[in-house]
Design an enzyme around this catalytic site. Structure first.
Site, PDB file in Angstrom:
ATOM      1  N   TYR A  21     129.009 -11.642  83.106  1.00 31.59           N
ATOM      2  CA  TYR A  21     130.361 -11.259  82.684  1.00 31.59           C
ATOM      3  C   TYR A  21     130.299 -10.433  81.399  1.00 31.59           C
ATOM      4  O   TYR A  21     130.645  -9.270  81.409  1.00 31.59           O
ATOM      5  CB  TYR A  21     131.301 -12.458  82.517  1.00 31.59           C
ATOM      6  CG  TYR A  21     132.747 -12.006  82.328  1.00 31.59           C
ATOM      7  CD1 TYR A  21     133.540 -11.660  83.426  1.00 31.59           C
ATOM      8  CD2 TYR A  21     133.305 -11.868  81.053  1.00 31.59           C
ATOM      9  CE1 TYR A  21     134.839 -11.211  83.258  1.00 31.59           C
ATOM     10  CE2 TYR A  21     134.601 -11.414  80.874  1.00 31.59           C
ATOM     11  CZ  TYR A  21     135.363 -11.090  81.982  1.00 31.59           C
ATOM     12  OH  TYR A  21     136.646 -10.634  81.825  1.00 31.59           O
ATOM     13  N   TYR A  30     115.811 -15.023  86.384  1.00 34.04           N
ATOM     14  CA  TYR A  30     116.406 -14.498  87.615  1.00 34.04           C
ATOM     15  C   TYR A  30     117.089 -13.186  87.237  1.00 34.04           C
ATOM     16  O   TYR A  30     118.090 -13.179  86.525  1.00 34.04           O
ATOM     17  CB  TYR A  30     117.385 -15.518  88.178  1.00 34.04           C
ATOM     18  CG  TYR A  30     118.099 -15.166  89.465  1.00 34.04           C
ATOM     19  CD1 TYR A  30     117.816 -14.014  90.187  1.00 34.04           C
ATOM     20  CD2 TYR A  30     119.072 -16.026  89.975  1.00 34.04           C
ATOM     21  CE1 TYR A  30     118.470 -13.718  91.370  1.00 34.04           C
ATOM     22  CE2 TYR A  30     119.738 -15.747  91.169  1.00 34.04           C
ATOM     23  CZ  TYR A  30     119.446 -14.594  91.851  1.00 34.04           C
ATOM     24  OH  TYR A  30     120.118 -14.302  93.016  1.00 34.04           O
TER      25      TYR A  30
END
Length: 306
Positions: free
Chosen positions: A121, A147
């Protein structure tokens, strides 16, 4: 350990390699988490040859779960799998504080490692990324895997940032879903101490060729045998067969992408003759309608998979 396939990173105590499916989170019809079926799916892939499991990846719908639900999924999968295969649990969240809390919980219930997606975000620069991963890694004694999926998080890691992250003592690997093969190739070349995992079914064979020790495969959530066969063919020095199986994976991947986003895996699991009830996706994600479901059935039947 690996024969022809690339070895895991020298710093990876788990030696993660091979096929590590990003296992699903099963839901009841009211979209509440079905922990028993979630654990059963992890058992399904391990019993069919998966070398590890990664609960709470993208296929696990982790951003749609509450913190308590996420912790419950990790506990259920760890309890089911035990020592049969490494469980590397997704613990990433937008805030460092929540990520640390998930990582500490995963460690407390017996997870073997944690996967930490880049924060999402808000934009995260080099220093913020470094501070984030340092705090998470310092909070636990588990191996930590990054990741990297900038298409979903909005945050990519530069090679310079990866160089800095690699100095964190228990940061031992990276799952790359960027599909940026030049970036991945350079990252692998610079960091033989890290384990790299290919994070897209489009790059299973190419990932092995460029130096990934394993693959986090959505197709393996439904057809683990197919992806395990690909890895084992490559590891057994039968690269021609591995290429053929990658071609089959492309066909399955295309079939699973029919219909709404992410609906393919759960729909296909429902079509397989296996004792699993994955249930719906959590809203706003949605399952396939009857027409898409029947088209998927036809596609998979034509491929000889049903």
């Amino acid at each position: 350990m690996a024969n022809n396939a690339p070895e895991p990173g020298a710093d990876d105590p788990l030696g993660v390699h091979g096929v590590v499916p990003p296992t699903i989170t099963a839901f009841d019809e009211d979209e509440s988490v079905d922990y028993e079926e979630t654990a059963a799916h992890a058992r399904f892939v391990v019993d069919r040859g998966a070398h590890g499991v990664f609960p709470l990846g993208t296929n696990g719908e982790f951003p749609l779960l509450t913190p308590d639900e996420r912790d419950g999924v990790v506990e259920a999968v760890v309890d089911e799998i035990g020592d049969d295969a490494p469980v590397i649990a997704g613990v990433g969240a937008p805030s460092t504080r929540q990520t640390v809390a998930h990582a500490e919980h995963a460690e407390s219930v017996g997870a073997d490692g944690v996967v930490v997606v880049t924060p999402y975000y808000y934009p995260v620069d080099h220093d913020a990324a470094l501070t984030h991963y340092r705090r998470v890694a310092e909070a636990v004694d588990l191996p930590v895997y990054v990741y990297h999926i900038p298409s979903k998080t909005g945050n990519s890691l530069s090679l310079d940032t990866l160089d800095a992250l690699a100095d964190i003592e228990n940061l031992v690997g990276l799952k790359d879903s960027s599909k940026d093969v030049p970036w991945l190739g350079q990252a692998i070349d610079a960091h033989p101490e890290l384990t790299f995992l290919a994070g897209s079914d489009s790059l299973l064979f190419p990932g092995l060729e460029v130096g990934c020790a394993g693959m986090v495969s959505a197709v393996a959530n439904v057809f683990p045998e197919l992806v395990v066969d690909l890895y084992e063919a490559y590891d057994g020095d039968d690269e021609e067969r591995a290429r053929e199986l990658q071609s089959e994976v492309y066909d399955v991947r295309s079939a699973l992408k029919r219909g709404p986003y992410m609906a393919g895996v759960k729909t296909a699991l429902g079509l397989r003759d296996v004792d699993l009830e994955p249930g719906p996706l959590r809203s706003p994600l949605r399952t396939m309608d009857d027409d898409d479901r029947e088209a998927l059935r036809a596609d998979l039947s034509e491929l000889g998979l049903l």
